[in-house]
Write a protein that holds these residues in place. Structure first.
Motif, PDB file in Angstrom:
ATOM      1  N   PRO A   1     -58.588  64.287 -65.807  1.00  0.00           N
ATOM      2  CA  PRO A   1     -58.052  65.518 -66.425  1.00  0.00           C
ATOM      3  C   PRO A   1     -59.164  66.519 -66.727  1.00  0.00           C
ATOM      4  O   PRO A   1     -60.351  66.154 -66.790  1.00  0.00           O
ATOM      5  N   ASP A   2     -58.803  67.747 -66.948  1.00  0.00           N
ATOM      6  CA  ASP A   2     -59.769  68.776 -67.305  1.00  0.00           C
ATOM      7  C   ASP A   2     -60.475  68.391 -68.607  1.00  0.00           C
ATOM      8  O   ASP A   2     -59.836  67.911 -69.561  1.00  0.00           O
ATOM      9  N   GLY A   3     -61.777  68.614 -68.658  1.00  0.00           N
ATOM     10  CA  GLY A   3     -62.555  68.299 -69.847  1.00  0.00           C
ATOM     11  C   GLY A   3     -63.074  66.877 -69.881  1.00  0.00           C
ATOM     12  O   GLY A   3     -63.796  66.490 -70.808  1.00  0.00           O
ATOM     13  N   ALA A   4     -62.727  66.079 -68.872  1.00  0.00           N
ATOM     14  CA  ALA A   4     -63.189  64.684 -68.833  1.00  0.00           C
ATOM     15  C   ALA A   4     -64.637  64.623 -68.346  1.00  0.00           C
ATOM     16  O   ALA A   4     -65.168  65.577 -67.781  1.00  0.00           O
ATOM     17  N   ASN A   5     -65.283  63.501 -68.589  1.00  0.00           N
ATOM     18  CA  ASN A   5     -66.629  63.279 -68.066  1.00  0.00           C
ATOM     19  C   ASN A   5     -66.734  61.857 -67.533  1.00  0.00           C
ATOM     20  O   ASN A   5     -65.829  61.029 -67.717  1.00  0.00           O
TER      21      ASN A   5
ATOM     22  N   SER B   1     -62.861  63.129 -59.464  1.00  0.00           N
ATOM     23  CA  SER B   1     -62.175  64.411 -59.270  1.00  0.00           C
ATOM     24  C   SER B   1     -60.726  64.364 -59.723  1.00  0.00           C
ATOM     25  O   SER B   1     -60.089  65.420 -59.886  1.00  0.00           O
ATOM     26  N   THR B   2     -60.187  63.174 -59.940  1.00  0.00           N
ATOM     27  CA  THR B   2     -58.794  63.044 -60.368  1.00  0.00           C
ATOM     28  C   THR B   2     -58.657  62.998 -61.891  1.00  0.00           C
ATOM     29  O   THR B   2     -57.528  62.917 -62.395  1.00  0.00           O
TER      30      THR B   2
END
Length: 246
Positions: free
Chosen positions: A120-124, A117-118
């Motif tokens: 960055p946006d767009g990570a997987n 959940s920590t």
């Protein structure tokens, strides 16, 4: 007054004798072990497999030593053989078939322990795991940097050794390893470190060290000894199947 005995009066002793006989047979057959062991977990299966492979590798190493000793013994008409052995011994260091000692650079790659959940946006979730291409990138960079010998985990590897990952585990010469993955290269530390810094694939991995918390550690030692390579020397490769003639 006499009364006929109930049939259970006869059946119960017979059942008891039969049960006792079954217990006795089971005890003799099992010899103290479990006849129906529970399903082992995957970790135990892998550990048992690694133990078997390590034991077989030790046997192979012992046999290789015996073959080398027998080949070097004087025998009638063995002049050509001794010449061939001297030639092969000259290539042993380069081929990785002899023990070597020297300066070593050690690289350790490890999975991230960060909470997804920590990220960055767009990570997987793939960002959190060391992949096959990451290990291969470090290995290739170190060879390119002039490594004269290399170890991957606790095994000596050579230029033709295959680096394969299954999930987040490393499969190397029949044995399975979990991260952290440790690569050791023998050679000039300055050149080896520069090769790591200059390699684009290693640079890409290092970008995820800060983004996702992957582990990347480089250290040097002034003197270490690597054992001789003990894996297979024959190459396995794909073959093109010839089309059937019309």
């Amino acid at each position: 007054m006499w009364r006929p005995r109930n049939r259970w009066a006869y059946a119960v002793p017979v059942i008891g004798v039969a049960a006792g006989l079954l217990f006795g047979v089971s005890a003799a057959t099992s010899q103290g072990s479990d006849l129906r062991p529970g399903t082992r977990d995957l970790v135990q299966v892998v550990q048992d497999g690694n133990h078997r492979v390590a034991k077989q590798a030790a046997t192979v190493a012992s046999l290789q030593t015996q073959v080398a000793q027998l080949g070097k013994q004087d025998a009638p008409g063995s002049t050509k053989l001794k010449k061939t052995i001297r030639t092969s011994d000259g290539y042993a260091d380069t081929a990785g078939l002899s023990e070597v000692t020297g300066q070593v650079v050690t690289v350790s790659l490890n999975d991230s322990s960060r909470d997804p959940s920590t990220l960055p946006d767009g990570a997987n979730l793939d960002w959190l795991v060391v992949h096959q291409q990451d290990v291969q990138a470090v290995v290739n960079a170190l060879w390119a940097g002039g490594a004269s010998a290399m170890m991957l985990m606790d095994q000596r590897v050579i230029s033709t050794s295959a680096v394969r990952c299954v999930g987040n585990t490393l499969l190397l010469q029949g044995r399975v390893y979990s991260p952290p993955f440790v690569i050791k290269a023998m050679g000039d530390p300055a050149k080896l470190k520069k090769a790591l810094d200059d390699d684009p694939s290693v640079q890409n991995y290092k970008a995820y060290v800060s983004l996702a918390g992957l582990g990347y550690d480089v250290s040097t030692s002034s003197k270490e000894t690597f054992p001789a390579y003990q894996g297979a020397l024959d190459l396995k490769y794909a073959k093109v199947k010839e089309a059937a003639q019309k």
